[in-house]
Design a protein around this motif. Structure first.
Motif, mmCIF file in Angstrom:
data_model
loop_
_atom_site.group_PDB
_atom_site.id
_atom_site.type_symbol
_atom_site.label_atom_id
_atom_site.label_comp_id
_atom_site.label_asym_id
_atom_site.label_seq_id
_atom_site.Cartn_x
_atom_site.Cartn_y
_atom_site.Cartn_z
ATOM 1 N N ASP A 198 0.861 -1.189 0.000
ATOM 2 C CA ASP A 198 0.000 0.000 0.000
ATOM 3 C C ASP A 198 0.898 1.241 0.000
ATOM 4 O O ASP A 198 0.696 2.174 0.780
ATOM 5 C CB ASP A 198 -0.924 -0.051 1.237
ATOM 6 N N HIS B 272 -2.030 -0.846 12.085
ATOM 7 C CA HIS B 272 -1.571 -2.114 11.524
ATOM 8 C C HIS B 272 -0.090 -1.996 11.200
ATOM 9 O O HIS B 272 0.448 -0.896 11.131
ATOM 10 C CB HIS B 272 -2.351 -2.447 10.247
ATOM 11 N N ARG C 121 1.207 12.604 11.922
ATOM 12 C CA ARG C 121 -0.099 12.487 11.277
ATOM 13 C C ARG C 121 -0.492 11.025 11.492
ATOM 14 O O ARG C 121 0.181 10.114 11.040
ATOM 15 C CB ARG C 121 0.037 12.832 9.791
ATOM 16 N N ASP D 104 -2.393 7.831 11.077
ATOM 17 C CA ASP D 104 -3.176 7.095 10.093
ATOM 18 C C ASP D 104 -4.353 6.352 10.760
ATOM 19 O O ASP D 104 -4.141 5.660 11.764
ATOM 20 C CB ASP D 104 -2.224 6.075 9.442
ATOM 21 N N GLU E 78 -6.224 10.972 11.586
ATOM 22 C CA GLU E 78 -7.153 10.675 10.492
ATOM 23 C C GLU E 78 -8.278 9.825 11.064
ATOM 24 O O GLU E 78 -8.026 8.791 11.684
ATOM 25 C CB GLU E 78 -6.429 9.915 9.381
ATOM 26 N N HIS F 62 -3.199 12.224 -0.585
ATOM 27 C CA HIS F 62 -2.815 11.103 -1.458
ATOM 28 C C HIS F 62 -3.947 10.092 -1.646
ATOM 29 O O HIS F 62 -3.790 9.140 -2.401
ATOM 30 C CB HIS F 62 -1.586 10.415 -0.873
ATOM 31 N N ASP F 63 -5.059 10.268 -0.924
ATOM 32 C CA ASP F 63 -6.198 9.347 -1.055
ATOM 33 C C ASP F 63 -7.366 9.962 -1.825
ATOM 34 O O ASP F 63 -8.358 9.268 -2.084
ATOM 35 C CB ASP F 63 -6.736 8.959 0.338
ATOM 36 N N ARG G 250 -7.358 6.864 -6.163
ATOM 37 C CA ARG G 250 -6.300 7.558 -5.430
ATOM 38 C C ARG G 250 -5.114 7.877 -6.340
ATOM 39 O O ARG G 250 -4.333 8.784 -6.042
ATOM 40 C CB ARG G 250 -5.854 6.697 -4.247
HETATM 41 C C1 GLC Z 1 -5.082 5.816 5.468
HETATM 42 C C2 GLC Z 1 -4.058 6.255 4.445
HETATM 43 C C3 GLC Z 1 -4.226 5.423 3.220
HETATM 44 C C4 GLC Z 1 -3.954 3.982 3.595
HETATM 45 C C5 GLC Z 1 -4.823 3.524 4.774
HETATM 46 C C6 GLC Z 1 -4.288 2.278 5.388
HETATM 47 O O1 GLC Z 1 -6.370 6.022 5.063
HETATM 48 O O2 GLC Z 1 -4.190 7.624 4.192
HETATM 49 O O3 GLC Z 1 -3.390 5.827 2.174
HETATM 50 O O4 GLC Z 1 -4.215 3.155 2.500
HETATM 51 O O5 GLC Z 1 -4.857 4.480 5.802
HETATM 52 O O6 GLC Z 1 -3.083 2.531 6.042
#
Ligand code: GLC
Length: 565
Positions: A62, A105, A205, A207, A265, A339-340, A426
Motif C-alpha cells: 500500500d 496495523h 499524522r 493514520d 485521520e 494522497h487518497d 487515489r
Molecule cells: C489511510 C491512508 C491510506 C492507507 C490507509 C491504510 O487512510 O491515508 O493511504 O491506505 O490508511 O493505512
C-alpha cells in the motif's frame, strides 16, 4: 496569537507523497534526496510544516502504509542519514517535519507479525488471531470469525494455514491490525514515537487512528442487503478505549510538553466526538481529518465509487457545521486533497482550460479562509487535475485495482467501473510532480506516468507567472500569517441555500473578513441585501486579475476577499 496558543493555529501544512515528489537517483520513484533538493521551493511557497507520507521500510503493498520496520527508511527512499538531513534542512529554514504514524496495523513482513504467526509466541496476542466461525471448517466459505469486510475489498480476515487461525486486517491482508488491548503493543509504539521525537521530528499524522480501539469482543456487523460481507464502519471505529489510548500516548510520548503537532485521520467521526478528541481542555489530538465534506459526491450509504453530483449548499453547510461544532473548544483541519483523494479542481471545480486557474484559486480561497489549519497536497498549489487514465491497466493503487476486479467480477460494466476510477481513484493524486514542462521529476521512467497536462501545468511555468495558481496559494498562506482574523475570527456562513455563491465572514473584535465566491462556470448574481456593506472594505485578494468595482455580479469562478474595518 497568545503565548499559550498552539503554534499550529497559524501554520499551513504541505504534504509530500515521497514516491511522487522528486526523484534524485533516476529509478523513477521519488526519494528523500529529491525532497531535500526542493526545500527552497517549499520555503518560497511559505508553508510552515511538511507532512511526509511513510518512508519506512516496507514491501510497498500500500505504498508504504504497510510498515515492516518503524525505525528505518526504505532503500527506495534513501537512508536514515537522508532523513536527518531533511529534518535539519527544514529546521534551518524555519519549517517543521511531521511524520506519518501508521500504527493501526503493521506490514505482515514486520518482525512482530512474523513472530506472532507462531501460536506459542509471546507476541501471538499482539495481533487479532481468531479461530474459524463455530460450525465451519477453517478456510471454508463464510468461516471468517466475523463478517467484516476490508476497506480494500474482500473479507477483513485471512486464514493462516500454519497456525490454523485467522488474523484481522481492516485493510490489505498484508496489513494485519495490531491489538491495542495489549499493553506491550502500546508501550512498543510509544517507545518508537519517542525515538522519532528524539531524532527531531515535530509531530505525527496518525493514520486511521480511531480504528485502534476495537469493540471487544469482535462480533458480526449488520449485513447490508445484497452484500455477503459488510459492516457499518462506525461499528469498528471509535472503540470504547479511544480517549484512554490517546491520553496515554500523550503522556508517554510527552506530546503536550514538547508542543508536538498531531492530526488524527478519523473515519466515521461526528462533530461532537471530534470536539472531544481535539478539545483544548485535554491532551488528545491537535486536530482531526474528517471525511464528511469529501463524501458528498457519493450516494448516501454507498461507497466512494457510487458517484453523485455535488450540491454546493451541501458542501457549504457541512463545512459550516464543522466550523460551528468545533467552535473555540476544538480545532479544524482544512483539506480538499491528499494522497487518497482525487484532485479538487477536477472534483469540485472546473478543470477545463478555460476555468481551471480561476476555479483552483477560488477553491483554495474558500478552504484556506475557514477557521483551522489548512493542508496543501503536492501539486494542489499548481491546480493539478485528475490523471485522465482510461484503461484498468493504468492504475497502480491497490484499492483501485481491487475495486475494478471485484466490481467487474460482480457484473458492473467495465465502462462504469472505469468512470468511477477516473473520478475517484487515489492514483489521480499520485502522478509525479511536474517541475518543468518536460516533467523534471526523474531522469528515468516515472513509476506512474506524468499527467498529460504537465507541459502546461508545472512548477517552472507557474513560478514565472504572477497570476498563477501557485502565486495565489503563496498569497493566501501569507494572508494567514499576517492577519489574526484569518486564524482566530468567528465563522459565519452567508447565503446557505444559494446554489452558486459561497460567501462567509470571519470576525474578530472590530475587524471582519468577507469571502465571496462564484462556484460555477457561469456569471452569477449576488443577492446584495444578504452581505455586509462594502463601504469601508479593502479588497485583499481576488481570483481574477482585475475585479470589477461592484460585487453585484461575479465572473465564472471569481472570488474576492474583503477586509472590513
Ligand atoms: C489511510 C491512508 C491510506 C492507507 C490507509 C491504510 O487512510 O491515508 O493511504 O491506505 O490508511 O493505512
Amino acid at each position: 496569537m497568545s503565548e499559550t496558543d498552539p503554534w499550529w493555529k497559524s501554520a499551513v501544512v504541505y504534504q509530500i507523497y515521497p514516491r511522487s515528489f522528486a526523484d534524485s537517483d533516476g529509478d523513477g520513484v521519488g526519494d528523500l534526496r529529491g525532497a531535500i533538493g526542493k526545500l527552497d521551493y517549499l520555503k518560497g511557497l511559505g508553508v510552515d510544516v511538511v507532512w511526509l507520507s511513510p518512508v519506512y521500510r516496507s514491501p510497498m503493498d500500500d505504498n508504504g502504509y504497510d510498515i515492516a520496520d518503524y525505525r528505518d527508511v526504505d532503500p527506495l527512499f534513501g537512508t536514515l542519514d537522508d532523513l536527518d538531513e531533511l529534518i535539519a534542512g527544514l529546521h534551518a529554514r524555519g519549517m517543521k517535519l511531521v511524520m506519518d504514524l501508521v500504527v493501526n496495523h503493521t506490514s505482515d513482513e514486520h518482525a512482530w507479525f512474523q513472530e506472532s504467526r507462531d501460536p506459542s509466541s509471546v507476541k501471538r496476542d499482539w495481533y487479532f488471531w481468531r479461530p474459524a466461525r463455530e460450525g465451519f471448517e477453517p478456510g471454508a466459505q463464510g468461516a471468517e470469525p466475523t463478517n467484516w469486510a476490508s476497506f480494500f475489498g474482500g473479507p477483513a480476515w485471512t486464514y493462516d494455514e500454519a497456525s490454523g487461525e485467522y488474523f484481522l486486517h481492516l485493510f490489505s491482508p498484508k496489513q494485519p491490525d495490531l491489538n491495542w488491548e495489549n499493553p506491550e503493543v502500546r508501550a512498543a509504539v510509544y517507545d518508537m514515537m519517542r525515538w522519532w521525537v528524539d531524532r527531531g521530528v515535530d509531530g505525527f499524522r496518525m493514520d486511521v487512528i480511531n480504528l485502534i480501539s476495537k469493540p471487544i469482543p469482535l462480533t458480526d456487523g449488520a449485513v447490508a442487503p445484497g452484500q455477503p460481507l459488510s459492516y457499518d464502519v462506525s461499528q469498528v471505529a471509535n472503540g470504547p478505549r479511544m480517549i484512554e489510548f490517546l491520553e496515554e500516548m500523550n503522556r508517554e510520548v510527552g506530546i503536550g510538553e514538547r508542543r508536538l503537532f498531531t492530526v488524527g485521520e478519523m473515519i466515521a467521526v461526528d462533530v461532537d466526538r471530534a470536539r472531544e478528541y481535539t478539545s483544548q481542555h485535554h491532551d488528545r489530538l491537535g486536530m482531526v481529518f474528517t471525511f464528511e465534506h469529501v463524501t458528498l459526491d457519493q450516494e448516501p450509504g454507498g461507497m466512494k465509487w457510487d458517484l453523485k453530483p455535488l450540491s454546493l449548499p451541501d458542501l457549504k453547510r457541512t463545512m459550516a457545521r464543522w466550523q460551528k461544532g468545533l467552535g473555540t473548544e476544538g480545532w479544524n483541519s482544512l483539506y480538499f486533497e491528499n494522497h487518497d483523494q482525487p484532485r479538487v479542481v477536477s472534483r469540485y471545480g472546473d478543470d477545463s482550460p478555460e476555468h481551471r486557474v480561476a476555479s483552483a484559486k477560488t477553491l483554495a480561497t474558500v478552504l484556506h479562509l475557514h477557521r483551522g489549519t489548512p493542508y496543501v497536497y503536492e501539486g494542489q498549489e499548481l491546480g493539478m487535475i485528475n490523471a485522465g487514465f482510461t484503461t484498468a491497466g493504468d492504475y497502480r493503487d491497490i484499492e483501485s485495482r481491487n475495486f475494478y476486479t471485484i466490481a467487474t467480477g460482480q457484473g458492473v460494466p467495465a465502462e462504469r467501473a472505469l468512470a468511477a476510477l477516473a473520478a475517484k481513484s487515489r492514483d489521480n493524486a499520485r502522478t509525479p510532480m511536474p517541475w518543468t514542462p518536460e516533467g523534471g521529476f526523474t531522469t528515468g521512467t516515472p513509476w506512474l506516468p506524468y499527467n498529460a497536462a504537465a507541459p502546461e501545468i508545472n512548477v517552472e511555468a507557474e513560478l514565472a507567472d504572477e497570476d498563477s495558481v501557485y502565486h495565489h496559494y503563496r498569497r493566501l498562506i501569507a494572508l494567514r500569517h499576517e492577519l489574526e482574523v484569518v486564524r482566530e475570527g468567528r465563522f459565519e456562513l452567508l447565503l446557505p441555500d444559494d446554489e452558486r455563491i459561497w460567501a462567509f465572514t470571519r470576525t474578530l473584535r472590530d475587524e471582519q473578513l468577507m469571502v465571496i465566491a462564484n462556484m460555477t462556470s457561469q456569471v452569477a448574481g449576488v443577492p446584495m441585501g444578504s452581505i455586509p456593506s462594502l463601504e469601508r472594505a479593502e479588497l485583499v485578494l481576488t481570483s481574477l486579475p482585475a475585479a470589477a468595482d461592484d460585487v453585484q455580479t461575479l465572473e465564472p469562478w471569481e472570488s474576492r476577499v474583503y477586509r472590513i474595518r
